[in-house]
Enzyme design. Structure first.
Site, PDB file in Angstrom:
ATOM      1  N   ASP A   9      60.430  12.422  66.841  1.00  0.00           N
ATOM      2  CA  ASP A   9      59.041  12.021  67.367  1.00  0.00           C
ATOM      3  C   ASP A   9      59.231  11.352  68.856  1.00  0.00           C
ATOM      4  O   ASP A   9      60.287  11.133  69.203  1.00  0.00           O
ATOM      5  CB  ASP A   9      58.083  11.217  66.215  1.00  0.00           C
ATOM      6  CG  ASP A   9      58.617   9.854  66.036  1.00  0.00           C
ATOM      7  OD1 ASP A   9      59.821   9.591  66.667  1.00  0.00           O
ATOM      8  OD2 ASP A   9      58.020   9.029  65.423  1.00  0.00           O
ATOM      9  N   HIS A  10      58.304  10.664  69.066  1.00  0.00           N
ATOM     10  CA  HIS A  10      58.297  10.008  70.648  1.00  0.00           C
ATOM     11  C   HIS A  10      59.089   8.742  70.534  1.00  0.00           C
ATOM     12  O   HIS A  10      59.719   8.465  71.799  1.00  0.00           O
ATOM     13  CB  HIS A  10      56.918   9.585  70.971  1.00  0.00           C
ATOM     14  CG  HIS A  10      56.167   8.579  69.921  1.00  0.00           C
ATOM     15  ND1 HIS A  10      55.818   9.206  68.796  1.00  0.00           N
ATOM     16  CD2 HIS A  10      55.784   7.119  69.962  1.00  0.00           C
ATOM     17  CE1 HIS A  10      55.097   8.220  67.836  1.00  0.00           C
ATOM     18  NE2 HIS A  10      55.265   7.053  68.673  1.00  0.00           N
ATOM     19  N   GLY A  67      61.126   6.445  64.209  1.00  0.00           N
ATOM     20  CA  GLY A  67      61.465   5.048  64.445  1.00  0.00           C
ATOM     21  C   GLY A  67      62.523   4.294  63.265  1.00  0.00           C
ATOM     22  O   GLY A  67      63.207   3.650  63.850  1.00  0.00           O
ATOM     23  N   GLY A  69      63.468   6.286  60.634  1.00  0.00           N
ATOM     24  CA  GLY A  69      64.002   7.437  60.132  1.00  0.00           C
ATOM     25  C   GLY A  69      63.588   7.751  58.725  1.00  0.00           C
ATOM     26  O   GLY A  69      63.805   8.863  58.121  1.00  0.00           O
ATOM     27  N   ILE A  70      62.813   6.855  58.349  1.00  0.00           N
ATOM     28  CA  ILE A  70      62.055   7.126  56.800  1.00  0.00           C
ATOM     29  C   ILE A  70      61.225   8.312  56.845  1.00  0.00           C
ATOM     30  O   ILE A  70      61.357   9.056  55.948  1.00  0.00           O
ATOM     31  CB  ILE A  70      61.300   5.801  56.575  1.00  0.00           C
ATOM     32  CG1 ILE A  70      62.348   4.699  56.422  1.00  0.00           C
ATOM     33  CG2 ILE A  70      60.614   6.027  55.180  1.00  0.00           C
ATOM     34  CD1 ILE A  70      61.771   3.395  56.149  1.00  0.00           C
ATOM     35  N   GLY A  71      60.053   8.315  57.846  1.00  0.00           N
ATOM     36  CA  GLY A  71      59.250   9.311  57.858  1.00  0.00           C
ATOM     37  C   GLY A  71      59.933  10.813  57.898  1.00  0.00           C
ATOM     38  O   GLY A  71      59.731  11.707  57.122  1.00  0.00           O
ATOM     39  N   MET A  72      60.976  11.002  58.774  1.00  0.00           N
ATOM     40  CA  MET A  72      61.588  12.081  58.729  1.00  0.00           C
ATOM     41  C   MET A  72      62.437  12.595  57.608  1.00  0.00           C
ATOM     42  O   MET A  72      62.531  13.680  57.231  1.00  0.00           O
ATOM     43  CB  MET A  72      62.665  12.173  60.189  1.00  0.00           C
ATOM     44  CG  MET A  72      61.946  12.132  61.401  1.00  0.00           C
ATOM     45  SD  MET A  72      61.091  13.934  61.692  1.00  0.00           S
ATOM     46  CE  MET A  72      61.174  13.990  63.555  1.00  0.00           C
ATOM     47  N   HIS A  99      80.226  12.452  49.659  1.00  0.00           N
ATOM     48  CA  HIS A  99      79.722  12.364  48.495  1.00  0.00           C
ATOM     49  C   HIS A  99      78.468  13.282  48.280  1.00  0.00           C
ATOM     50  O   HIS A  99      78.078  13.816  47.321  1.00  0.00           O
ATOM     51  CB  HIS A  99      79.505  10.975  47.994  1.00  0.00           C
ATOM     52  CG  HIS A  99      80.661  10.075  47.751  1.00  0.00           C
ATOM     53  ND1 HIS A  99      80.522   9.070  47.128  1.00  0.00           N
ATOM     54  CD2 HIS A  99      81.767  10.569  48.203  1.00  0.00           C
ATOM     55  CE1 HIS A  99      81.681   8.580  47.004  1.00  0.00           C
ATOM     56  NE2 HIS A  99      82.708   9.634  47.521  1.00  0.00           N
ATOM     57  N   ARG A 133      83.099  15.776  40.949  1.00  0.00           N
ATOM     58  CA  ARG A 133      81.915  14.996  40.324  1.00  0.00           C
ATOM     59  C   ARG A 133      80.603  14.992  41.222  1.00  0.00           C
ATOM     60  O   ARG A 133      79.635  15.178  40.667  1.00  0.00           O
ATOM     61  CB  ARG A 133      82.385  13.767  39.789  1.00  0.00           C
ATOM     62  CG  ARG A 133      82.709  12.579  41.160  1.00  0.00           C
ATOM     63  CD  ARG A 133      83.509  11.422  40.462  1.00  0.00           C
ATOM     64  NE  ARG A 133      83.508  10.343  41.622  1.00  0.00           N
ATOM     65  CZ  ARG A 133      84.384  10.561  42.463  1.00  0.00           C
ATOM     66  NH1 ARG A 133      85.488  11.271  42.553  1.00  0.00           N
ATOM     67  NH2 ARG A 133      84.453   9.344  43.339  1.00  0.00           N
ATOM     68  N   HIS A 134      80.766  15.094  42.477  1.00  0.00           N
ATOM     69  CA  HIS A 134      79.927  15.127  43.439  1.00  0.00           C
ATOM     70  C   HIS A 134      79.078  16.398  43.542  1.00  0.00           C
ATOM     71  O   HIS A 134      77.894  16.378  43.521  1.00  0.00           O
ATOM     72  CB  HIS A 134      80.297  14.677  44.849  1.00  0.00           C
ATOM     73  CG  HIS A 134      81.032  13.326  45.013  1.00  0.00           C
ATOM     74  ND1 HIS A 134      80.454  12.336  44.454  1.00  0.00           N
ATOM     75  CD2 HIS A 134      82.393  13.098  45.279  1.00  0.00           C
ATOM     76  CE1 HIS A 134      81.346  11.138  44.671  1.00  0.00           C
ATOM     77  NE2 HIS A 134      82.578  11.752  45.206  1.00  0.00           N
TER      78      HIS A 134
HETATM   79  C1  RB5 Z   1      56.112   5.838  64.601  1.00  0.00           C
HETATM   80  O1  RB5 Z   1      55.295   4.761  65.070  1.00  0.00           O
HETATM   81  C2  RB5 Z   1      56.718   5.539  63.470  1.00  0.00           C
HETATM   82  O2  RB5 Z   1      55.937   5.161  62.391  1.00  0.00           O
HETATM   83  C3  RB5 Z   1      57.705   6.699  63.151  1.00  0.00           C
HETATM   84  O3  RB5 Z   1      58.409   6.993  64.206  1.00  0.00           O
HETATM   85  C4  RB5 Z   1      58.606   6.412  61.871  1.00  0.00           C
HETATM   86  O4  RB5 Z   1      59.215   5.228  62.198  1.00  0.00           O
HETATM   87  C5  RB5 Z   1      57.964   6.764  60.632  1.00  0.00           C
HETATM   88  O5  RB5 Z   1      58.876   6.708  59.415  1.00  0.00           O
END
Ligand code: RB5
Length: 152
Positions: A9-10, A67, A69-72, A99, A133-134
């Site tokens: 993303d941006h 930002g 990495g969680i969302g992706m 692993h 095992r993995h």
């Molecule tokens: C964008 O502000 C942010 O929420 C996004 O990049 C990301 O971190 C979401 O998980």
């Protein structure tokens, strides 16, 4: 050298460009799915097409950046055959391959600097899945996909 799909993303555009340059230097062919520029965008709009390419087998590996990495990583792990690993240290990047046989590496563009990001990408690409095992554990994850299905 294989092909790698990359998307952000941006918040990850600058890091994406740096990782692209690094991969090109190493001889990989990089397929860039965007985004580009500073305009605020929604990470699923870029993560979904990139994850689909890996999920379908069109491209073997992917790198996603947002930002944290969680969302992706949430997006990518919705797809069959995807093992997306969010990593922000070199040890985890290596383990993600050894692993977990991660086929998508996810990095927090607001968390990791360029030097660390390049190193995480390098060790992930150079590591080998240990199997054994993995593999048994990954087979159990595959069973979840078979039982409940996932979007394609
Ligand atoms: C964008 O502000 C942010 O929420 C996004 O990049 C990301 O971190 C979401 O998980």
């Amino acid at each position: 050298m294989g092909r790698i799909v990359i998307a952000s993303d941006h918040t990850g555009v600058e890091l994406k460009e740096d990782i692209k340059a690094f991969l090109n230097e190493k001889g990989y062919k990089v397929v860039d799915m965007g985004s580009n520029g500073n305009e605020s965008v929604d990470y699923p709009d870029y993560g979904i097409p990139a994850a689909q390419m890996v999920s379908s087998g069109k491209i073997e590996k992917g790198i996603l950046i947002c930002g944290t990495g969680i969302g992706m990583s949430i997006v990518a792990n919705k797809f069959p055959n995807i093992r997306a690993a969010l990593v922000n240290d070199v040890y985890s990047a290596r383990m993600a391959k050894e692993h977990n046989d991660a086929n998508i590496l996810v990095i927090g563009g607001r968390v990791a600097g360029k030097g660390l990001a390049r190193e995480m990408v390098r060790v992930w690409l150079e590591a080998n899945f240990e199997g054994g095992r993995h593999q048994r554990r990954l087979d159990k994850i595959r069973e979840i996909e078979k039982k409940w299905g996932k979007p394609t």
